[in-house]
Write a protein that holds these residues in place. Sequence first.
Motif, short mmCIF file in Angstrom:
data_model
loop_
_atom_site.label_atom_id
_atom_site.label_comp_id
_atom_site.label_asym_id
_atom_site.label_seq_id
_atom_site.Cartn_x
_atom_site.Cartn_y
_atom_site.Cartn_z
N ALA A 923 0.77 -1.10 -0.01
CA ALA A 923 -0.22 0.00 0.01
C ALA A 923 0.88 1.47 -0.12
O ALA A 923 0.78 2.21 -0.65
CB ALA A 923 -0.86 0.06 1.13
N ARG A 924 1.85 1.15 0.63
CA ARG A 924 2.92 2.26 0.92
C ARG A 924 3.57 2.53 -0.53
O ARG A 924 3.94 3.54 -0.92
CB ARG A 924 3.53 2.31 2.04
N CYS A 925 4.04 1.48 -1.07
CA CYS A 925 4.69 1.40 -2.32
C CYS A 925 3.96 2.06 -3.42
O CYS A 925 4.32 2.94 -4.32
CB CYS A 925 5.01 0.17 -2.53
N ARG A 926 2.42 1.89 -3.27
CA ARG A 926 1.70 2.37 -4.29
C ARG A 926 1.70 3.76 -4.02
O ARG A 926 1.50 4.47 -5.29
CB ARG A 926 0.12 1.75 -4.41
N ALA A 927 1.53 4.26 -3.09
CA ALA A 927 1.42 5.71 -2.78
C ALA A 927 2.53 6.35 -3.16
O ALA A 927 2.60 7.62 -3.66
CB ALA A 927 0.96 5.85 -1.17
N LEU A 928 3.82 5.88 -3.00
CA LEU A 928 5.18 6.31 -3.28
C LEU A 928 5.27 6.43 -4.74
O LEU A 928 5.59 7.24 -5.27
CB LEU A 928 6.31 5.39 -2.73
N ALA A 929 4.72 5.25 -5.49
CA ALA A 929 4.96 5.55 -6.94
C ALA A 929 3.98 6.54 -7.47
O ALA A 929 4.33 6.98 -8.69
CB ALA A 929 4.40 4.01 -7.42
N GLY A 930 2.90 6.68 -6.84
CA GLY A 930 2.08 7.88 -7.41
C GLY A 930 2.73 9.21 -7.53
O GLY A 930 2.61 10.13 -8.27
N ARG A 931 3.33 9.41 -6.19
CA ARG A 931 4.24 10.50 -6.02
C ARG A 931 5.49 10.73 -7.10
O ARG A 931 5.76 11.77 -7.62
CB ARG A 931 4.62 10.87 -4.56
N ALA A 932 5.92 9.62 -7.32
CA ALA A 932 7.06 9.53 -8.32
C ALA A 932 6.57 9.90 -9.49
O ALA A 932 7.49 10.64 -10.51
CB ALA A 932 7.99 8.14 -7.93
N LEU A 933 5.64 9.51 -10.05
CA LEU A 933 5.03 9.85 -11.40
C LEU A 933 5.07 11.27 -11.74
O LEU A 933 5.01 11.57 -12.89
CB LEU A 933 3.90 8.97 -11.68
N ALA A 934 4.69 11.84 -10.34
CA ALA A 934 4.44 13.33 -10.43
C ALA A 934 5.90 14.21 -10.36
O ALA A 934 5.82 15.51 -10.49
CB ALA A 934 3.43 13.96 -9.60
N ALA A 935 6.91 13.63 -10.07
CA ALA A 935 8.28 14.23 -9.85
C ALA A 935 8.71 14.76 -10.92
O ALA A 935 8.45 14.42 -12.24
CB ALA A 935 9.19 13.29 -9.16
#
Length: 949
Positions: A923-935
């Motif tokens: 779950a935390r990985c999915r949230a982290l990936a979402g932020r990474a895509l917007a970096a």
Amino acid sequence: MLSLTPQDVRMGQVLASKEAVISALADWLEQDGNVAPGYGAGMLAREAQTSTYLGQGIAIPHGIQACRHLVKKTGIKALHLPEGVDWGEGEKAYLVLGIAAGSDEHLELLRRLARALGRDDLAERVRQARHSDDILRLLRVDEGEEAPLLEWRAETIRTGLKATALDELQRAAADLLRTNEQELAALQSPLHLGQGWWLSQTVTEGKPRMALVTTMAEGEHHGQPVRALLALAVSGNGHKRLLVQLADWLVAGKGAELAALAGEALQRALTRGPVAPGEQALTANQRVVTVRNHQGLHARPGAMLVQLARQFEAEIRVRNLDGDGHEVNAKSLMKLIGLGVRPGHQLLFTANGADADEALTQLQAAIHEGLGEELVPVTAETGTVHRVQDIAANTQVHGVGASPGIAIGPVYVETPVTFDYADMACNAEAERERLNSALEQADRELAEAAAEAAAPQARDILAMHRELLSDPALLEGAGARLRRGASAPAAWWAEIDAAATEQAASANALLAERAADIRDIGRRVMAILCNTPLPSPPDTPYVWVAEDTGPSEVVNMNAERVLGLVTAGGGPSSHSAILARTLGIPALVAMGGAVMGLKTGTPVILDGEAGTLHVAPAPEVLARARAQQARERQLAEQAWAQRHQPAVTRDGHRLEVGANLGDTAATAAAVEAGAEGVGLLRTECVFMGRSRAPDVSQQLAEYQAAFAALKGRPLVARTLDVGGDKPLSWWPAPREDNPFLGVRGIRLCRQQPELLETQLRALLTAAGDQPVRIMFPMVADWAEWRFARELFERVQADIHAPNVQVGMMVEVPSAALHAPQFAKEADFFSIGTNDLTQYTLAADRGNGALAALSDGLHPAVLKLIAMTVDAAHAEGKWVGICGELGSDLQALPLLLGLGVDEVSVSPGRIPMVKARVRECNLARCRALAGRALAARDARAVRALVETSS
């Protein structure tokens, strides 16, 4: 004085090459008692130094000074070649005069022959001659009545014209001559004297006149270069002196140099004659500059120099005085790199134009300042380079990480070895035997090293080095140099240096890094030829520092003593870096020349993950590094103990972890390391190192061995993927300017589909009822996919393998963007993040200078991965990662969050990859990936991962 008689001319000869002509002349001179055996080698050596093509179809080969002792008596022999022989640079020789002279007796002959060049159509008349008397008449110069001597006059010379067409030069020359219509008509049939110099001549009843014009930029006329035109209005033979003076330059092979001079400098040069080799006589429009960049003029400083040159209107030419001497346009980066400029080499710049002086001043200053790089002094004694200033204590130097891990210990700095040898030898056969003996010994040593090597990659590289030893191009080139009088070491190293320089200048960084392989095998043979031992490292553990390391050096090193590897040059995809990763040795590459200034014994901390080298660290820094090293060692031991357990996140999500293999023999070791299958078998290993394509039975044996070791675990096999930096010796392909954007992977297989069909048949047969996953590389277009899929279906219809899937690699952006369509037919996708990253960011993955940009965690790359995963999952298909990103412990949480189902990594990384997955929460990985895509960029993505850990 040399003289030519009818008995010294052989008419109507037919010979295939320049070398054959020179050999025939040397034999004739020897038979008539003019020379001793070996003089022919001196004639060939002279030809290698400078072309003996005189002009108008005439060449005059003669021996070098070192072989003058072989001349018994003065002599000359001539071969008439009506069909012509290629004499280089597009010139054909129809009459070749072999000269044997013990002193400078031949110079007067050259001057007398040069006078004959003023005859109209001399080359054609020589070619059509039928008797030796015809030749003598053509070469005889009638003294006749003396006419007023013509002189080179500044007012009749114009240099640096923008015109490049020969007819434009003729019009300019006619204006200077002030010709009448009758004279102008006769000037329209110019003769090519050689080296871009042309002659137009007409007869005048008035006062003899001359005009000379040169171009700013070289042109072409009927396939021959156009640099200058001499126009003459003659009466009697008063113009002959001009032709003799011009011929002196052409005989010396300096036509291009002469044409580059301006105005009065050209007038003085023609009057003075060519400067003898070794003399320094620069004109006002020339500068000589010594290059002191650590790696010479490679792409980056070369580009800066070219950009500066392009700011000036002047034509700027440059030659490497320590190279082969040819001159190139200083505004062309490819031409400049092709000069092979290394530290300590001298460059001669020549400029013509209104701003020539300013251009030369700024170019000279830019090179003196280093073109954006730190300078190193060149020592005259050794020719090696050393850093101007030592790296200060407790300083961290950045490079490119090539193999992860921390190494702590003293450095051993390997200084380049210097080979001492004579350049020339007079017994070519003895030198050939000497070279052959050295090649045989080197081959035996490589065979022994390969037999003892444990790593399959090491054996493959050593096998490739053995192939280099017998490479026909190297051997033919060295043989030609031996015949021209070079010694065995001089001939061998000249070929090695030329091949390596050409390779290093490749626009593709991966191919350029293979220059280390060429120099590596070259040094091995040179050590034998020169009886010079290669450097011997210490008996105690050390961090190895070198300019660059050859793969065989890495293979032969004592892995128990080498704590880490640091190279000034090289790249992360060089064979040395690959071997370091295979052997588990932390490594840094592309560190720059600073590291070569370190003193052996200096303590350092090498961090292969961070890409840093901490020099002479302070006690507290050293203590932290040792603590980190101890923690990493403990984590590695724990990961190894749990290597056979699945990779399951804390909240129960499983990620399959397979092995990337380049050799079927490594399958059992991969299973022992914890692999749940083979996620990428690079099947080109089955095709390389052979003289022809392997048949079905040969491939079956390889694949069956892998299936047997897997014991029911799945095997993902990538079909033949050659091209790029992986050519096949038995499948010659045309040269491509950018092979990684050329015919490779599935594109290459479409040219010979029978190879792919044979491979598919072998894979499906070998699998039996075991799970096999077949994927096609470099699919960028729907037609490529359909070709591969339909071929697979035809083979499968015959074999009926029960447990097979067929998929494709996603390595180019078009495949990811088109993934929804591909996913309707493909059973799975495997993302090759190495290629996907370089193609997305237009950053060569092998270029150390672009390491920071060429990062698979760039948001653009992550978005393409996300698109691919979403498309596959929408069709119920799975997605794997088989590039280096799967081994990146920072990347794993993001790959989990993006929904990747499987990663495939090198066997040595499997335990640590599994351990990292067990630390994650999906779950935390999915949230982290979402932020990474917007970096914004890869650095921001890595910062996100750091703060979330």
